[in-house]
Design a protein around this motif. Structure first.
Motif, mmCIF file in Angstrom:
data_model
loop_
_atom_site.group_PDB
_atom_site.id
_atom_site.type_symbol
_atom_site.label_atom_id
_atom_site.label_comp_id
_atom_site.label_asym_id
_atom_site.label_seq_id
_atom_site.Cartn_x
_atom_site.Cartn_y
_atom_site.Cartn_z
ATOM 1 N N GLY A 69 -8.705 0.446 -12.176
ATOM 2 C CA GLY A 69 -8.373 0.463 -10.714
ATOM 3 C C GLY A 69 -9.461 0.723 -9.827
ATOM 4 O O GLY A 69 -10.635 0.216 -10.219
ATOM 5 N N ARG A 77 -6.430 3.671 5.072
ATOM 6 C CA ARG A 77 -7.167 4.228 6.238
ATOM 7 C C ARG A 77 -6.939 5.794 5.986
ATOM 8 O O ARG A 77 -7.499 6.567 6.593
ATOM 9 C CB ARG A 77 -6.342 3.434 7.247
ATOM 10 C CG ARG A 77 -7.146 4.077 8.775
ATOM 11 C CD ARG A 77 -6.226 3.925 9.760
ATOM 12 N NE ARG A 77 -5.421 5.099 9.620
ATOM 13 C CZ ARG A 77 -3.859 5.127 9.429
ATOM 14 N NH1 ARG A 77 -3.196 4.160 9.472
ATOM 15 N NH2 ARG A 77 -3.341 6.245 9.337
ATOM 16 N N HIS A 111 0.689 -5.005 -1.043
ATOM 17 C CA HIS A 111 0.440 -6.547 -0.239
ATOM 18 C C HIS A 111 -0.177 -6.404 0.993
ATOM 19 O O HIS A 111 -1.077 -7.104 1.135
ATOM 20 C CB HIS A 111 1.943 -7.099 -0.220
ATOM 21 C CG HIS A 111 2.545 -8.044 -1.404
ATOM 22 N ND1 HIS A 111 1.644 -9.111 -1.492
ATOM 23 C CD2 HIS A 111 3.583 -7.848 -1.935
ATOM 24 C CE1 HIS A 111 2.460 -9.827 -2.474
ATOM 25 N NE2 HIS A 111 3.542 -8.994 -2.879
HETATM 26 C C1 LIG Z 1 -1.839 -12.946 -1.265
HETATM 27 C C2 LIG Z 1 -1.391 -11.454 -1.318
HETATM 28 C C3 LIG Z 1 -1.858 -10.660 -2.664
HETATM 29 C C4 LIG Z 1 -1.468 -9.150 -2.516
HETATM 30 C C5 LIG Z 1 -0.659 -8.967 -3.718
HETATM 31 C C6 LIG Z 1 -0.596 -7.501 -4.139
HETATM 32 C C7 LIG Z 1 -1.789 -7.266 -4.937
HETATM 33 C C8 LIG Z 1 -1.826 -5.649 -5.180
HETATM 34 C C9 LIG Z 1 -2.971 -5.394 -6.100
HETATM 35 C C10 LIG Z 1 -2.515 -3.914 -6.577
HETATM 36 C C11 LIG Z 1 -3.716 -3.488 -7.396
HETATM 37 C C12 LIG Z 1 -3.409 -2.103 -7.982
HETATM 38 C C13 LIG Z 1 -4.685 -1.229 -7.827
HETATM 39 C C14 LIG Z 1 -3.934 0.136 -8.114
HETATM 40 C C15 LIG Z 1 -4.877 0.971 -8.142
HETATM 41 C C16 LIG Z 1 -4.979 1.585 -6.580
HETATM 42 C C17 LIG Z 1 -6.503 2.518 -6.638
HETATM 43 C C18 LIG Z 1 -6.718 3.159 -5.161
HETATM 44 O O1 LIG Z 1 -7.114 2.373 -4.267
HETATM 45 S S1 LIG Z 1 -6.177 4.537 -4.963
HETATM 46 C C19 LIG Z 1 -5.667 4.378 -2.913
HETATM 47 C C20 LIG Z 1 -4.584 3.599 -2.798
HETATM 48 N N1 LIG Z 1 -4.472 3.794 -1.290
HETATM 49 C C21 LIG Z 1 -3.330 4.436 -1.110
HETATM 50 O O2 LIG Z 1 -2.674 5.210 -1.943
HETATM 51 C C22 LIG Z 1 -2.924 4.718 0.507
HETATM 52 C C23 LIG Z 1 -2.214 3.628 0.934
HETATM 53 N N2 LIG Z 1 -1.713 4.008 2.345
HETATM 54 C C24 LIG Z 1 -1.973 3.367 3.363
HETATM 55 O O3 LIG Z 1 -2.930 2.946 3.560
HETATM 56 C C25 LIG Z 1 -1.192 4.067 4.603
HETATM 57 O O4 LIG Z 1 -0.423 5.025 4.377
HETATM 58 C C26 LIG Z 1 -0.505 2.696 5.161
HETATM 59 C C27 LIG Z 1 -1.437 1.699 5.914
HETATM 60 C C28 LIG Z 1 0.346 2.200 4.124
HETATM 61 C C29 LIG Z 1 0.407 3.249 6.317
HETATM 62 O O5 LIG Z 1 -0.170 4.089 7.460
HETATM 63 P P1 LIG Z 1 0.326 5.390 7.578
HETATM 64 O O6 LIG Z 1 -0.736 6.011 8.790
HETATM 65 O O7 LIG Z 1 0.884 6.152 6.746
HETATM 66 O O8 LIG Z 1 1.631 4.875 8.558
HETATM 67 P P2 LIG Z 1 3.034 5.543 8.689
HETATM 68 O O9 LIG Z 1 3.061 7.003 8.081
HETATM 69 O O10 LIG Z 1 3.614 5.468 10.068
HETATM 70 O O11 LIG Z 1 3.927 4.831 7.770
HETATM 71 C C30 LIG Z 1 4.319 3.354 7.729
HETATM 72 C C31 LIG Z 1 5.135 2.703 6.965
HETATM 73 O O12 LIG Z 1 4.441 2.996 5.549
HETATM 74 C C32 LIG Z 1 5.261 3.480 4.547
HETATM 75 N N3 LIG Z 1 4.533 4.076 3.305
HETATM 76 C C33 LIG Z 1 3.210 4.630 3.849
HETATM 77 N N4 LIG Z 1 2.696 4.728 2.219
HETATM 78 C C34 LIG Z 1 3.609 4.456 1.432
HETATM 79 C C35 LIG Z 1 3.485 4.059 0.073
HETATM 80 N N5 LIG Z 1 2.511 4.704 -0.706
HETATM 81 N N6 LIG Z 1 4.436 3.706 -0.629
HETATM 82 C C36 LIG Z 1 5.434 2.945 0.304
HETATM 83 N N7 LIG Z 1 5.677 2.998 1.547
HETATM 84 C C37 LIG Z 1 4.743 3.887 2.303
HETATM 85 C C38 LIG Z 1 5.926 4.741 5.258
HETATM 86 O O13 LIG Z 1 6.908 5.213 4.757
HETATM 87 C C39 LIG Z 1 6.336 4.032 6.711
HETATM 88 O O14 LIG Z 1 7.629 3.428 6.444
HETATM 89 P P3 LIG Z 1 8.347 2.889 7.840
HETATM 90 O O15 LIG Z 1 8.773 4.249 8.160
HETATM 91 O O16 LIG Z 1 7.745 2.194 8.743
HETATM 92 O O17 LIG Z 1 9.590 2.332 7.176
#
Ligand SMILES: CCCCCCCCCCCCCCCCCC(=O)SCCNC(=O)CCNC(=O)[C@H](O)C(C)(C)COP(=O)(O)OP(=O)(O)OC[C@H]1O[C@@H](n2cnc3c(N)ncnc32)[C@H](O)[C@@H]1OP(=O)(O)O
Length: 402
Positions: free
Chosen positions: A165, A329, A211
């Motif tokens: 990853g 971010r 996604h």
């Molecule tokens: C053609 C398309 C193809 C795409 C296909 C997909 C491909 C996938 C590929 C996968 C590859 C797998 C690799 C895996 C290895 C990962 C290694 C890393 O990078 S390690 C690093 C990996 N990176 C990370 O782990 C960090 C990812 N996290 C972020 O970048 C940010 O938290 C954010 C952008 C998701 C939200 O911004 P933020 O300022 O936090 O804003 P808010 O607090 O306001 O939340 C807004 C909403 O988001 C929700 N929510 C938040 N987190 C999660 C979650 N984990 N889970 C679920 N939900 C989540 C939260 O509950 C809220 O929901 P709602 O109340 O609105 O309903």
């Protein structure tokens, strides 16, 4: 620790630490999706418009992602021709393996050709290849295909890193450093090539963040130590000291798993906090290994690396340049906060996130490439950080030769 002759000196003088001698990056040329239309596109292409709340949630996440656009290999036409990619209950692993078998090494080839051209020697002089990807599930794998595409010698020593990853790039660089420093004359090609199509599926509550974040890309670096060879350019970054740390009891937080329906993944909401809580100790450990004699520096005039206990909020982390994997971010925000970094310190990471999204293991190469292209001169010392399943943190102390 005695590290008497480890500094890189100008001209033809010997050096012991490995250094990056060429860097290249590439993205698929087919599909470029602006982040502000990604949710609409995804829900249309996957026939998911009957889930308006989920679509709104993806839009909210995209707005907060710090991403402006991403590149993908997978086209709408391919998705339409392969409905099994949308339904996790249908077997689709064969389809995904077929689609990536050539595409992953070919994307790596584009990045590697740039890195080799910058290095300045023929591809046949590569002695080792370290290939990292989460997008290949077969043997012989993408490393062998890349070796053939580049015309590497049959004696090239290949290592394949699978499913590491987002720390795959950091691990591959660390391994390349070991190989280069322990095999006289070795020139190691690191290649990381990532394609999301192995994970792609119709959006659901579990994959929505993936996604929003991930994109496709490849990065390559030529690494070598010892005396310069004819034609080699001046080193870009010296790789002084590296550590890998696993945060105890966090196996649940990040992961990937191969299934009949493709690769499933999960990203716990606590990941940014867990990385933020542990990153400073990893840096302290990496810098502890990097203490060198003043004699090792060019002309003996450059300052030694910052002392390992110089963090802890007294601002010394701001003396460094930073190559941080932009996993998301909030991860960058947490690192900014705990290390009390000035706003511009993570600019290269934020730029790469904005322009490409999270390219998993390849991302760190894009950040290194962006850093060395920057307009202002870099500080002498820097830190590289990459994170992934484990939770694993790769840290490396870098030096920008004067
Ligand atoms: C053609 C398309 C193809 C795409 C296909 C997909 C491909 C996938 C590929 C996968 C590859 C797998 C690799 C895996 C290895 C990962 C290694 C890393 O990078 S390690 C690093 C990996 N990176 C990370 O782990 C960090 C990812 N996290 C972020 O970048 C940010 O938290 C954010 C952008 C998701 C939200 O911004 P933020 O300022 O936090 O804003 P808010 O607090 O306001 O939340 C807004 C909403 O988001 C929700 N929510 C938040 N987190 C999660 C979650 N984990 N889970 C679920 N939900 C989540 C939260 O509950 C809220 O929901 P709602 O109340 O609105 O309903």
């Amino acid at each position: 620790m005695a590290m008497g002759s480890c500094g890189i000196r100008g001209g033809a003088a010997a050096r012991r630490h490995a250094a990056m001698l060429g860097i290249g990056t590439a993205n698929p040329t087919g599909v470029l999706v602006p982040q502000d239309v990604f949710a609409e596109n995804l829900f249309r292409v996957t026939n998911s418009d009957h889930l308006p709340e989920l679509k709104e949630k993806l839009k909210r996440i995209c707005e907060k992602s710090g991403i402006e656009k991403r590149h993908f290999h997978l086209t709408e036409e391919t998705v339409a021709a392969h409905p099994e990619l949308l339904d996790r209950e249908l077997p689709s692993l064969d389809t995904r393996v077929d689609m990536t078998a050539d595409a992953v090494p070919k994307l790596a080839q584009c990045a590697a050709a740039k890195a080799i051209a910058e290095w300045g020697r023929p591809a046949a002089d590569i002695t080792h290849l370290v290939f990292s990807t989460y997008s290949a599930c077969q043997a012989p794998s993408a490393d062998l295909r890349l070796a053939a595409l580049l015309g590497l010698r049959p004696t090239v020593s290949r290592t394949m890193l699978s499913l590491h990853g987002c720390y795959g790039g950091g691990r591959a660089l660390s391994l390349a450093k070991e190989l280069a420093e322990n095999n006289r004359g070795a020139r190691v090609l690191v290649a990381c090539s990532e394609m999301t199509l192995v994970c792609f599926g119709a959006p659901d509550g579990g994959n929505i963040v993936g996604h929003a974040l991930f994109g496709d890309g490849a990065g390559a670096v030529v690494v070598g130590a010892g005396p310069f060879l004819d034609g080699e350019r001046r080193p870009i970054f010296e790789m002084v000291s590296a550590t890998q740390t696993t945060i105890p009891r966090t196996e649940h937080a990040l992961g990937m798993r191969v299934s009949g329906g493709g690769i499933d993944f999960h990203l716990a909401i606590q990941v940014p906090t867990l990385v933020g809580q542990n990153v400073e100790q990893c840096l302290v450990d990496a810098f502890r290994g990097a203490i060198v004699d003043d004699d090792d520096h060019d002309g003996g005039a450059a300052p030694p690396p910052p002392s390992p206990c110089s963090g802890n909020g007294n601002g010394r982390w701001n003396d460094l340049f930073w190559a941080v994997h932009p996993g998301g971010r909030p991860i960058l925000d947490k690192i900014d906060k705990v290390l009390m970094l000035e706003a511009e310190k993570l600019a290269a990471s934020r730029h790469v996130l904005r322009e490409y999204g999270n390219l998993s293991g390849a991302t760190i190469v894009f950040v290194l490439d962006e850093l060395r292209r920057g307009r202002s001169p870099l500080p002498e010392w820097g830190a590289l950080l990459a994170f992934g399943p484990g939770i694993t943190i790769e840290a490396m102390v870098l030096r920008c030769p004067r």
